[in-house]
Design a protein around this motif. Structure first.
Motif, PDB file in Angstrom:
ATOM      1  N   LEU A  29     -49.948 -43.390   7.177  1.00  0.00           N
ATOM      2  CA  LEU A  29     -51.190 -42.666   7.472  1.00  0.00           C
ATOM      3  C   LEU A  29     -52.230 -42.884   6.370  1.00  0.00           C
ATOM      4  O   LEU A  29     -53.427 -43.036   6.656  1.00  0.00           O
ATOM      5  N   ALA A  30     -51.777 -42.899   5.120  1.00  0.00           N
ATOM      6  CA  ALA A  30     -52.703 -43.120   4.003  1.00  0.00           C
ATOM      7  C   ALA A  30     -53.342 -44.500   4.104  1.00  0.00           C
ATOM      8  O   ALA A  30     -54.548 -44.648   3.892  1.00  0.00           O
ATOM      9  N   TRP A  31     -52.560 -45.520   4.427  1.00  0.00           N
ATOM     10  CA  TRP A  31     -53.112 -46.872   4.563  1.00  0.00           C
ATOM     11  C   TRP A  31     -54.082 -46.964   5.727  1.00  0.00           C
ATOM     12  O   TRP A  31     -55.090 -47.665   5.661  1.00  0.00           O
ATOM     13  N   ARG A  32     -53.794 -46.239   6.794  1.00  0.00           N
ATOM     14  CA  ARG A  32     -54.735 -46.245   7.939  1.00  0.00           C
ATOM     15  C   ARG A  32     -56.053 -45.574   7.562  1.00  0.00           C
ATOM     16  O   ARG A  32     -57.119 -46.022   7.970  1.00  0.00           O
ATOM     17  N   GLY A  48     -57.933 -47.998   5.429  1.00  0.00           N
ATOM     18  CA  GLY A  48     -58.486 -49.047   6.286  1.00  0.00           C
ATOM     19  C   GLY A  48     -59.694 -48.575   7.065  1.00  0.00           C
ATOM     20  O   GLY A  48     -60.687 -49.299   7.205  1.00  0.00           O
ATOM     21  N   LEU A  49     -59.637 -47.359   7.559  1.00  0.00           N
ATOM     22  CA  LEU A  49     -60.769 -46.788   8.295  1.00  0.00           C
ATOM     23  C   LEU A  49     -61.979 -46.613   7.378  1.00  0.00           C
ATOM     24  O   LEU A  49     -63.106 -46.945   7.760  1.00  0.00           O
ATOM     25  N   ALA A  50     -61.746 -46.136   6.163  1.00  0.00           N
ATOM     26  CA  ALA A  50     -62.844 -45.956   5.208  1.00  0.00           C
ATOM     27  C   ALA A  50     -63.477 -47.296   4.850  1.00  0.00           C
ATOM     28  O   ALA A  50     -64.704 -47.416   4.785  1.00  0.00           O
ATOM     29  N   LEU A  51     -62.656 -48.307   4.621  1.00  0.00           N
ATOM     30  CA  LEU A  51     -63.198 -49.638   4.319  1.00  0.00           C
ATOM     31  C   LEU A  51     -63.958 -50.205   5.508  1.00  0.00           C
ATOM     32  O   LEU A  51     -64.981 -50.874   5.339  1.00  0.00           O
ATOM     33  N   GLY A  52     -63.461 -49.953   6.705  1.00  0.00           N
ATOM     34  CA  GLY A  52     -64.152 -50.421   7.908  1.00  0.00           C
ATOM     35  C   GLY A  52     -65.553 -49.849   8.013  1.00  0.00           C
ATOM     36  O   GLY A  52     -66.511 -50.558   8.317  1.00  0.00           O
ATOM     37  N   PHE A  53     -65.683 -48.545   7.756  1.00  0.00           N
ATOM     38  CA  PHE A  53     -67.004 -47.929   7.788  1.00  0.00           C
ATOM     39  C   PHE A  53     -67.884 -48.446   6.655  1.00  0.00           C
ATOM     40  O   PHE A  53     -69.081 -48.632   6.828  1.00  0.00           O
ATOM     41  N   ALA A  54     -67.301 -48.685   5.489  1.00  0.00           N
ATOM     42  CA  ALA A  54     -68.078 -49.163   4.343  1.00  0.00           C
ATOM     43  C   ALA A  54     -68.638 -50.558   4.585  1.00  0.00           C
ATOM     44  O   ALA A  54     -69.768 -50.856   4.201  1.00  0.00           O
ATOM     45  N   PHE A  55     -67.854 -51.409   5.216  1.00  0.00           N
ATOM     46  CA  PHE A  55     -68.283 -52.792   5.418  1.00  0.00           C
ATOM     47  C   PHE A  55     -68.987 -53.011   6.757  1.00  0.00           C
ATOM     48  O   PHE A  55     -69.443 -54.115   7.037  1.00  0.00           O
ATOM     49  N   ARG A  56     -69.113 -51.978   7.561  1.00  0.00           N
ATOM     50  CA  ARG A  56     -69.771 -52.111   8.861  1.00  0.00           C
ATOM     51  C   ARG A  56     -71.221 -52.549   8.704  1.00  0.00           C
ATOM     52  O   ARG A  56     -71.682 -53.473   9.374  1.00  0.00           O
ATOM     53  N   ASP A  57     -71.950 -51.900   7.809  1.00  0.00           N
ATOM     54  CA  ASP A  57     -73.360 -52.260   7.596  1.00  0.00           C
ATOM     55  C   ASP A  57     -73.497 -53.678   7.056  1.00  0.00           C
ATOM     56  O   ASP A  57     -74.389 -54.412   7.462  1.00  0.00           O
ATOM     57  N   ILE A  58     -72.611 -54.052   6.143  1.00  0.00           N
ATOM     58  CA  ILE A  58     -72.663 -55.404   5.583  1.00  0.00           C
ATOM     59  C   ILE A  58     -72.431 -56.437   6.678  1.00  0.00           C
ATOM     60  O   ILE A  58     -73.172 -57.410   6.800  1.00  0.00           O
ATOM     61  N   ALA A  59     -71.418 -56.205   7.497  1.00  0.00           N
ATOM     62  CA  ALA A  59     -71.113 -57.143   8.581  1.00  0.00           C
ATOM     63  C   ALA A  59     -72.237 -57.167   9.616  1.00  0.00           C
ATOM     64  O   ALA A  59     -72.622 -58.236  10.097  1.00  0.00           O
TER      65      ALA A  59
END
Length: 103
Positions: free
Chosen positions: A12-15, A18-29
């Motif tokens: 659960l911690a890794w998920r 991963g979710l936090a990184l996904g939101f962080a890199f969404r704008d960059i992508a």
């Protein structure tokens, strides 16, 4: 039982990470993809006078994250490429070029 609980918490911690990184890199992508699409469609060139998202100015540069404008007042304005791709873009320079060729 304790090992199973530890494993579930770890997964659960890794998920969550991963979710936090996904939101962080969404704008960059999003901005990177928009810059590629702007490069293909070429709605403006360096030096064109454009208006987008309430900002007007001459295009100084287009990079993978944003487009840099210089306003008539001499200030610079950095607009994310995703905003440029989504918003209505008015290219006053392109209009003059079309009218100049037709006459």
């Amino acid at each position: 039982m304790l090992n199973l609980t530890h494993a579930v918490i770890s997964v659960l911690a890794w998920r969550v990470v991963g979710l936090a990184l996904g939101f962080a890199f969404r704008d960059i992508a999003e901005n990177f993809i928009a810059s590629m699409l702007l490069g293909v469609r070429r709605p403006f060139q360096i030096g064109d006078f454009i208006t987008v998202a309430g900002k007007s100015g001459s295009v100084l540069s287009l990079n993978t994250r944003a487009t840099l404008l210089i306003t008539p007042e001499g200030t610079t304005s950095r607009i994310p490429n995703a905003v440029i791709y989504k918003e209505t873009l008015v290219n006053a320079s392109a209009t003059r070029a079309v009218w100049g060729r037709s006459t």
